[in-house]
Design a protein around this motif. Sequence first.
Motif, PDB file in Angstrom:
ATOM      1  N   UNK A 181     -63.634 106.899  -3.434  1.00  0.00           N
ATOM      2  CA  UNK A 181     -64.433 106.954  -2.210  1.00  0.00           C
ATOM      3  C   UNK A 181     -64.028 105.848  -1.246  1.00  0.00           C
ATOM      4  N   UNK A 182     -64.130 106.159   0.046  1.00  0.00           N
ATOM      5  CA  UNK A 182     -64.067 105.115   1.061  1.00  0.00           C
ATOM      6  C   UNK A 182     -65.516 104.766   1.356  1.00  0.00           C
TER       7      UNK A 182
ATOM      8  N   UNK B 208     -54.680 110.809 -23.111  1.00  0.00           N
ATOM      9  CA  UNK B 208     -55.488 109.599 -23.216  1.00  0.00           C
ATOM     10  C   UNK B 208     -56.271 109.625 -24.522  1.00  0.00           C
TER      11      UNK B 208
ATOM     12  N   UNK C 244     -63.388 100.249  -1.169  1.00  0.00           N
ATOM     13  CA  UNK C 244     -63.162 101.536  -1.841  1.00  0.00           C
ATOM     14  C   UNK C 244     -63.787 101.505  -3.226  1.00  0.00           C
TER      15      UNK C 244
ATOM     16  N   UNK D   7     -60.209 111.038   0.677  1.00  0.00           N
ATOM     17  CA  UNK D   7     -60.340 110.567   2.067  1.00  0.00           C
ATOM     18  C   UNK D   7     -59.002 110.254   2.718  1.00  0.00           C
TER      19      UNK D   7
ATOM     20  N   UNK E  87     -52.171 111.589  -6.819  1.00  0.00           N
ATOM     21  CA  UNK E  87     -52.198 110.847  -8.081  1.00  0.00           C
ATOM     22  C   UNK E  87     -53.407 109.921  -8.150  1.00  0.00           C
ATOM     23  N   UNK E  88     -53.873 109.465  -6.982  1.00  0.00           N
ATOM     24  CA  UNK E  88     -55.041 108.561  -6.941  1.00  0.00           C
ATOM     25  C   UNK E  88     -56.357 109.319  -6.846  1.00  0.00           C
ATOM     26  N   UNK E  89     -56.325 110.645  -6.826  1.00  0.00           N
ATOM     27  CA  UNK E  89     -57.517 111.466  -6.566  1.00  0.00           C
ATOM     28  C   UNK E  89     -58.184 111.005  -5.262  1.00  0.00           C
ATOM     29  N   UNK E  90     -57.369 110.670  -4.299  1.00  0.00           N
ATOM     30  CA  UNK E  90     -57.850 110.036  -3.081  1.00  0.00           C
ATOM     31  C   UNK E  90     -58.070 111.090  -1.994  1.00  0.00           C
TER      32      UNK E  90
ATOM     33  N   UNK F  76     -59.369  97.653   0.391  1.00  0.00           N
ATOM     34  CA  UNK F  76     -58.094  98.371   0.459  1.00  0.00           C
ATOM     35  C   UNK F  76     -56.921  97.381   0.520  1.00  0.00           C
TER      36      UNK F  76
ATOM     37  N   UNK G 271     -54.933 103.121 -10.584  1.00  0.00           N
ATOM     38  CA  UNK G 271     -56.340 103.533 -10.704  1.00  0.00           C
ATOM     39  C   UNK G 271     -56.591 104.734  -9.786  1.00  0.00           C
ATOM     40  N   UNK G 272     -57.730 105.390  -9.976  1.00  0.00           N
ATOM     41  CA  UNK G 272     -58.145 106.431  -9.034  1.00  0.00           C
ATOM     42  C   UNK G 272     -58.910 105.769  -7.891  1.00  0.00           C
ATOM     43  N   UNK G 273     -58.723 106.284  -6.680  1.00  0.00           N
ATOM     44  CA  UNK G 273     -59.495 105.783  -5.543  1.00  0.00           C
ATOM     45  C   UNK G 273     -60.433 106.906  -5.124  1.00  0.00           C
TER      46      UNK G 273
ATOM     47  N   UNK H 155     -61.024 103.479 -13.431  1.00  0.00           N
ATOM     48  CA  UNK H 155     -59.975 103.444 -14.435  1.00  0.00           C
ATOM     49  C   UNK H 155     -59.634 104.880 -14.832  1.00  0.00           C
ATOM     50  N   UNK H 156     -58.329 105.176 -14.948  1.00  0.00           N
ATOM     51  CA  UNK H 156     -57.928 106.563 -15.194  1.00  0.00           C
ATOM     52  C   UNK H 156     -58.412 107.062 -16.550  1.00  0.00           C
TER      53      UNK H 156
ATOM     54  N   UNK I  28     -62.190 107.560 -16.621  1.00  0.00           N
ATOM     55  CA  UNK I  28     -62.557 108.777 -15.882  1.00  0.00           C
ATOM     56  C   UNK I  28     -62.464 110.012 -16.786  1.00  0.00           C
TER      57      UNK I  28
ATOM     58  N   UNK J 184     -58.278  98.309 -13.764  1.00  0.00           N
ATOM     59  CA  UNK J 184     -57.006  98.820 -14.284  1.00  0.00           C
ATOM     60  C   UNK J 184     -56.912  98.621 -15.796  1.00  0.00           C
TER      61      UNK J 184
END
Lengths: 363, 206
Positions: free
Chosen positions: B85-86, A262, B179, A173, A168-171, B71, B81-83, B183-184, B187, B60
Amino acid sequence: MSQTILKKEEKVAFALRALYRKYGYLPYNMSKFEPYDLYSSNKDFLVGDGVITFNDAFGKLLALKPDVTLSIIKNAGGENCKVYYHENVYRISGATKEFKELMQVGLERIGEKGVYALYETAYLAAASLNEISTDFVLDISHLGILSATLEALGEDAAFQKRIMQKIAEKNVHETLALCQSRNVDEEKTNALLSLVKTYGDMQTVLKKLAPLCESGKAKEAYEELKAVCALLEKTEYANKIRIDFSVVNDMKYYNGLVFKGFVGGVCEGVLSGGQYDRLMARMGRKTGAIGFAVYLDLLENLQENKREYDIDLLVLYDDDTGPALLAATVEKAIGEGKSVSAQKEKGNLRFFETLDLTGRKEI
Amino acid sequence: MINVALPKGRLGEKVYATFERAGYECPAIKEVNRKLVFENAEKGVRYFWVKPSDVSIYVERGAADIGVCGKDILAEYSPDVYELLDLKTGVCRMAVAAKKDFYDDRASTLKVATKFVNIAKNYYAGKGREIDVIHLNGSIELAPILGLSDVIVDIVETGTTLKENDLDVVETIMPISARLIANKASFKFKTAEIEKLTEKVGALID
């Protein structure tokens, strides 16, 4: 010149009701409250925590409805029904943590399953967004593909839930890190990562997805998604519909097709829904169902709702102004379709134009 | 135009340097003044400095399309929100620390002092341990020394502050680093721009 009386959300509500009516949905009116039990036994289905409860005259615990879908499933008779609603719900809103009254318009299609029902609902979701703004995106996803990929990992439910959250977070890593922490084999990890990374227009995504869904339940779900997309591809909204697996509704209730919509200028999703056969099963109903809701309260944030002035014309007068002149002036402006306020002092309101009649007896 | 919320301070400056190398420079940002918003129309990017713990709120709520955020903040407030990149910078960990002679006999409720109430609650709920959370805003290390709490849950970078106060790390809860979040809704409407930026910045992280 004259400002429209209806607010954006009210105009949209009317347009949506007309749209749903055209597709054979009937209005559904419901009572303001329900027995609290209905919500406590399906707590996770609700978007937020918190239900306003109170006792009825006989001491029975009731709740102001925080959700419409549950009431419709419980109360709508028969195996097949297509209804739309326009209702207020009461729930704790995300940011403020306070109870709010929220206006929702939506539809539920109970009964018939199959590609056409899925397609028509997805199409109506896109058409609903189009009524709000032509600048919209409808994300669709298929939970069948997601759950087949998750089950293939062979890990426990708690782990799958954590992975879902990462999707859901497009995460990318943290999905990878989680898989590595359980020594999930590379092929399965990569399949999962491609789901996180794959999103975009329907054809591109379907092409990329094909090799991941070659057997079993994944293939079944893929074929269904493909059939629905093939129909959506032919509509006027094709270029605004995307496949995105980060739309993950709770799998305890939802299965199959899910979507989220959206519109430009609103910072969160204004439409949400999907196929909820599992919720139906939990409530003892044998048929499938699909539906969505449009959160009209979020449209308040749209720029077009912001007005530059409150009233079209200010007519200033004083004790010397002839009342007949004043009355005639006001009537004339109203006849021209303006909103008018006759006042002795300007006050704090904003006016588009001002007409000064101070000291004037006659025309 | 992508709106980027950067955390004020050393971490933000370091991250900006990476963005600059990725081709999203904005020379005005280096001028010494009190301006808060910096724009480079040619590169299609607008930066603004905000308090680190506020970045996720700006993102957000859509005031920023993307942002850079620890983090720790994401885990504490769970913003929607979308995460993406680290960024592997600002690396530290969220840990439980206690006085050197601390022993948890599990016979009584554990008193936990922390700035990160939700992280502490979730962590101990996962272990089935009952706790009494004491929300402090700073100098968390003082709490076990004065007997206000049994343990603390806090960010540990080098461990020097703990050592100087006779405290030790008992358990690590999670690794922390900066990170890149998005915002969703933004994006959806700026997909190509945000993807391009993510890819370019991502390529510079080892």
